[in-house]
Structures are given as C-alpha cells and as structure tokens.
Design an enzyme around this catalytic site. Structure first.
Site, PDB file in Angstrom:
ATOM      1  N   HIS A  36       0.832  -1.209   0.000  1.00  0.00           N
ATOM      2  CA  HIS A  36       0.000   0.000   0.000  1.00  0.00           C
ATOM      3  C   HIS A  36       0.865   1.256   0.000  1.00  0.00           C
ATOM      4  O   HIS A  36       1.613   1.513   0.945  1.00  0.00           O
ATOM      5  CB  HIS A  36      -0.901   0.023   1.230  1.00  0.00           C
ATOM      6  CG  HIS A  36      -1.994   1.041   1.147  1.00  0.00           C
ATOM      7  ND1 HIS A  36      -3.212   0.775   0.556  1.00  0.00           N
ATOM      8  CD2 HIS A  36      -2.052   2.328   1.553  1.00  0.00           C
ATOM      9  CE1 HIS A  36      -3.978   1.860   0.628  1.00  0.00           C
ATOM     10  NE2 HIS A  36      -3.285   2.821   1.223  1.00  0.00           N
ATOM     11  N   ASP A  38       0.389   5.517  -1.118  1.00  0.00           N
ATOM     12  CA  ASP A  38      -0.574   6.552  -1.505  1.00  0.00           C
ATOM     13  C   ASP A  38       0.028   7.665  -2.346  1.00  0.00           C
ATOM     14  O   ASP A  38      -0.534   8.765  -2.398  1.00  0.00           O
ATOM     15  CB  ASP A  38      -1.207   7.158  -0.250  1.00  0.00           C
ATOM     16  CG  ASP A  38      -2.374   6.340   0.277  1.00  0.00           C
ATOM     17  OD1 ASP A  38      -3.365   6.205  -0.458  1.00  0.00           O
ATOM     18  OD2 ASP A  38      -2.286   5.818   1.405  1.00  0.00           O
ATOM     19  N   GLU A 141      -8.814   1.520  -2.711  1.00  0.00           N
ATOM     20  CA  GLU A 141      -8.947   1.599  -1.254  1.00  0.00           C
ATOM     21  C   GLU A 141     -10.318   2.129  -0.863  1.00  0.00           C
ATOM     22  O   GLU A 141     -10.534   3.334  -0.786  1.00  0.00           O
ATOM     23  CB  GLU A 141      -7.853   2.496  -0.662  1.00  0.00           C
ATOM     24  CG  GLU A 141      -7.854   2.462   0.857  1.00  0.00           C
ATOM     25  CD  GLU A 141      -6.771   3.330   1.471  1.00  0.00           C
ATOM     26  OE1 GLU A 141      -6.506   3.160   2.674  1.00  0.00           O
ATOM     27  OE2 GLU A 141      -6.195   4.178   0.766  1.00  0.00           O
ATOM     28  N   HIS A 168     -13.228   1.795   3.721  1.00  0.00           N
ATOM     29  CA  HIS A 168     -12.229   2.697   4.285  1.00  0.00           C
ATOM     30  C   HIS A 168     -12.751   3.035   5.677  1.00  0.00           C
ATOM     31  O   HIS A 168     -13.282   2.166   6.374  1.00  0.00           O
ATOM     32  CB  HIS A 168     -12.006   3.930   3.398  1.00  0.00           C
ATOM     33  CG  HIS A 168     -10.765   4.676   3.758  1.00  0.00           C
ATOM     34  ND1 HIS A 168     -10.782   5.894   4.397  1.00  0.00           N
ATOM     35  CD2 HIS A 168      -9.455   4.350   3.618  1.00  0.00           C
ATOM     36  CE1 HIS A 168      -9.548   6.297   4.623  1.00  0.00           C
ATOM     37  NE2 HIS A 168      -8.707   5.374   4.160  1.00  0.00           N
ATOM     38  N   HIS A 214      -8.886  -1.723   7.399  1.00  0.00           N
ATOM     39  CA  HIS A 214      -9.994  -0.789   7.668  1.00  0.00           C
ATOM     40  C   HIS A 214     -11.318  -1.482   7.992  1.00  0.00           C
ATOM     41  O   HIS A 214     -12.293  -0.796   8.297  1.00  0.00           O
ATOM     42  CB  HIS A 214     -10.234   0.180   6.508  1.00  0.00           C
ATOM     43  CG  HIS A 214      -9.159   1.198   6.301  1.00  0.00           C
ATOM     44  ND1 HIS A 214      -9.112   2.383   7.007  1.00  0.00           N
ATOM     45  CD2 HIS A 214      -8.091   1.220   5.478  1.00  0.00           C
ATOM     46  CE1 HIS A 214      -8.059   3.082   6.612  1.00  0.00           C
ATOM     47  NE2 HIS A 214      -7.420   2.403   5.687  1.00  0.00           N
ATOM     48  N   HIS A 235      -2.459  -2.979   4.781  1.00  0.00           N
ATOM     49  CA  HIS A 235      -1.680  -2.051   5.611  1.00  0.00           C
ATOM     50  C   HIS A 235      -2.274  -2.012   7.016  1.00  0.00           C
ATOM     51  O   HIS A 235      -2.927  -1.057   7.398  1.00  0.00           O
ATOM     52  CB  HIS A 235      -1.577  -0.665   4.975  1.00  0.00           C
ATOM     53  CG  HIS A 235      -2.871   0.005   4.622  1.00  0.00           C
ATOM     54  ND1 HIS A 235      -3.808  -0.559   3.796  1.00  0.00           N
ATOM     55  CD2 HIS A 235      -3.393   1.212   4.967  1.00  0.00           C
ATOM     56  CE1 HIS A 235      -4.836   0.259   3.647  1.00  0.00           C
ATOM     57  NE2 HIS A 235      -4.621   1.338   4.372  1.00  0.00           N
ATOM     58  N   ASP A 304       2.239   2.058   3.875  1.00  0.00           N
ATOM     59  CA  ASP A 304       1.317   3.201   3.888  1.00  0.00           C
ATOM     60  C   ASP A 304       2.052   4.519   3.656  1.00  0.00           C
ATOM     61  O   ASP A 304       1.611   5.583   4.105  1.00  0.00           O
ATOM     62  CB  ASP A 304       0.521   3.258   5.194  1.00  0.00           C
ATOM     63  CG  ASP A 304      -0.857   3.892   5.029  1.00  0.00           C
ATOM     64  OD1 ASP A 304      -1.182   4.315   3.911  1.00  0.00           O
ATOM     65  OD2 ASP A 304      -1.598   3.969   6.027  1.00  0.00           O
TER      66      ASP A 304
END
Length: 410
Positions: A36, A38, A141, A168, A214, A235, A304
């Site tokens: 993961h 971003d 995600e 999420h 999540h 993650h 992350d």
C-alpha cells in the site's frame, strides 16, 4: 584491557554492516512487494494529477515519502499503488474519482517506462523483477468506490484493479468499517450483508484480492470464513502489540493462519506504538508477533507511505526497507523467512487468488436492494421493472422520498 572501551562498539558496527549487507544481497533477487502506497493521492493533491508538470517529476519529487531514487534505494520491486478517494465521495463522485486515480497510475507507467511496469498478475510481478523494474499494480482503497455495483466492480477489474479494500473509514451499504469497533460508527451490516457476500464471491470469481484493512472485526471474520481464496490486510499491524482498532487481533490472526492469508504491516506510528513517535524496532515487534501467532508465511509489508503523517524513526521513506530486513536478520529470522516477508508471501497469496478464480462461471447479477442505498439523487433505472428483483418493504417509500428530496433541490 586499555583497548576494550572501543572494541565492543566496533564489533557492533561491523555486525550491523554485516546484517545490512546480507539484507541487500537478499533483496537483489527478492525485492520488496509493498502492499500500500498513496503516492497517487499525493499527485492529486499537489498537482491535480498533472504528471507532466515539472514539479511532479518523479525522479526529483521532493516532500514525499516516494520517488524513483528512493524506490531504487529501497529495493522496491513491486508496488500496489492506492487508487484512493475519501469517504466524503460516497454516494457522490466516488466512481469518477476512482477512475481518475487508476488513470494516474497507468500514466505513471507510460511516462516512466524505464522504471514502472504496469502488471495485473503474479507472472507480471516476476517479469518486472527480471527486468529490474517496479511492478505497478492497482489497489482500490474503499468499497464505496464501486458504488454498491457488481458491474462497477467488474469494470474496475478490467481496468487493472487487483485488490479492493472492502471499507475505508466509513461503512458501505454492505460492509462495516473499523470505527464500528470503537463505537464511533454503528454497525450497519453486522459485518457483511447479503450483497456484501455477493461482492466477496464475485471478487473470488474474478481473481481480485480481498483487502480487509480498515474493516471491522465482524467483517474480517465473515470474509475469512466465506472467501474461497486467501485475503490480505494491505496495511495493518498487530493489535496485541498496539491496541488500535485498525490493527489485527489474535483471534483474527488465527483465521489468517488457517486460511493462508497475509497481514502486511503498516508503518504509521499511531498503529505501531499507539503514540505519535515510534521506531523501526517497534515495527519489527509487529512482524515478530504476527509470525509467532500466524506463522512466518502470514507476514508482509504495507508501509502506507505518502498516506500517513507520522512514520517511525529509521523508516522515514521507501528507501529504508533494507534496514528493516537487516533488523529481521538480526532477530534471527532465516533468509527464507525474510524473503517471504519481502515478496514470496504475497506472491503465494496472489497465485492462490488467481487459481481460485473462475472466469467460466457466470457473473453475479443480483443488484443491491434499492432501499439499502443511502438517500441521494441517484436514479433507479431497472429496479421497478426487473421481474427477478425482490424489493424489500419500504423500497417504494424510499424511492418516493428520494424523488421528493431531488425536487426540493431544484
């Protein structure tokens, strides 16, 4: 004896160099597959996804955890890039936003073909390893990105999505998120609704990795019991080490072990130490704990990076993976176990997901009941006339309420 004051510090330095050298040797042939990252979200926020803006040059991009030199220094050989859109897009423009984030990942591969190779399967990852490139995969995600539609799920698969994070930090109409376990959100589906079960089955059919980062504990358990293929936590870390509800508790780790699934440890300081400060050694503690409870085959890395504001000392950006591998060697992890953490465990899960898929099986078609969708000005084409659709009580009233609401906004 007069020389003893400097002797042992020198031995420690030499030993540390030895572990680091061994880590780099291992990573030459088994580079990192990270679950993961971003960076695409940062590209949206900083440059509105305009990759040809000179400031967005990924060879010199500053003020991010990720750029091409850092990826090279960190021996990153494959990356699941996050196609993320926030929860406030749910019931609004989530699908559009998700498409744009998938597009920016594809354009990264187009603009930097010498570095990134967009792939959609485990074979492609191995090809990228051989070519010395970063295999680039799409992870979406948040289940709100499919807008409660199996058709959208399939369309995103065809655009390259190879994992979907079911929630999420918000419930979808069909799955509950981790905030339910804190009391901040109320359970809506008691884990997974009937339509949520259809989503899981369709992901299994297509060969999409199910991501439970999540998710609420009830959602985790429901999916682990239902899925025909292993799943990942792309993650997340270990709850017993840091009691944060984004982490995975021991009873779920037992299910991870039983199903051959994978927990890819998150580096966000708050999930590592339950404080704003953390260090590399504490991240290794999470890896140790997951190994102890679920086995060495259940451990991976999902840093992350570029999605969090606080990182442990020693892991400030993606260039620092060799230091973490060296720490595992220092803790007497075998080379085979370290290779598993770096890449082999994820490849095993991905291959199992691919093997469990069945594209000759008929696609799922039953839509979510209209009454389960939240109020908005969405249309309801297909619902009133579909003979096989069993509308729940109150659906007609809900539809009329939506119509009144939309008219009031005119």
């Amino acid at each position: 004896m007069w020389a003893s004051w400097w002797f042992w510090p020198l031995v420690a330095v030499c030993t540390a160099d030895q572990f680091r050298d061994t880590a780099e040797r291992i990573m030459q042939s088994t580079p990192v597959i990270d679950g993961h990252n971003d960076l695409p979200w940062q590209l949206l926020k900083l440059f509105n996804n305009q990759l040809q803006d000179p400031r967005a040059n990924l060879t010199s991009l500053a003020h991010t955890h990720t750029n091409i030199p850092k990826l090279r220094a960190g021996f990153v050989g494959a990356q699941f890039w996050s196609a993320y859109t926030p929860c406030d897009t749910q019931n609004k423009d989530a699908v559009k936003r998700t498409l744009e984030q998938i597009d920016v990942i594809h354009r990264m591969c187009w603009l930097y073909p010498e570095t990134f190779l967009c792939v959609t399967n485990s074979t492609g990852i191995r090809q990228a390893f051989r070519e010395g490139k970063v295999a680039s995969l799409v992870g979406v995600e948040g289940g709100h990105s499919i807008d409660s539609s199996l058709g959208v799920l399939r369309a995103l698969y065809h655009l390259g999505m190879r994992y979907l994070t079911l929630t999420h930090s918000c419930n979808t109409p069909w799955a509950d998120n981790w905030l339910v376990d804190t009391g901040v959100d109320e359970a809506r589906s008691q884990g997974l609704s009937l339509f949520g079960q259809s989503v899981v089955k369709e992901m299994n059919r297509l060969g999409i990795i199910i991501d439970l980062a999540h998710a609420s504990m009830a959602t985790m358990k429901a999916v682990l019991q239902l899925s025909k293929a292993p799943v990942v936590f792309s993650h997340s870390s270990a709850y017993s080490v840091c009691q944060h509800r984004r982490n995975v508790p021991n009873d779920v780790l037992q299910l991870v072990k039983q199903t051959g699934s994978l927990v890819m440890v998150n580096f966000y300081s708050d999930y590592v130490s339950c404080r704003a400060e953390a260090n590399l050694s504490q991240v290794a503690d999470h890896l140790d704990h997951i190994k102890k409870v679920a086995g060495a085959g259940a451990v991976g890395l999902g840093g992350d990076y570029d999605g969090v504001s606080r990182l442990p000392s020693g892991l400030k950006d993606v260039s620092k993976y060799p230091d973490l591998a060296a720490e595992l060697l220092r803790r007497q992890w075998t080379e085979a176990e370290v290779k598993g953490v770096l890449a082999d465990n994820l490849l095993r899960v991905f291959e199992a997901v691919e093997q469990a898929s069945s594209h000759t099986q008929a696609p799922g078609e039953e839509p979510i009941p209209l009454g389960q969708l939240e109020a908005s000005c969405r249309t309801s084409y297909g619902y009133s006339g579909a003979p096989s659709l069993h509308l729940q009580p109150g659906t007609l009233l809900a539809s009329l309420a939506l119509l009144v609401l939309c008219l009031c906004r005119l």
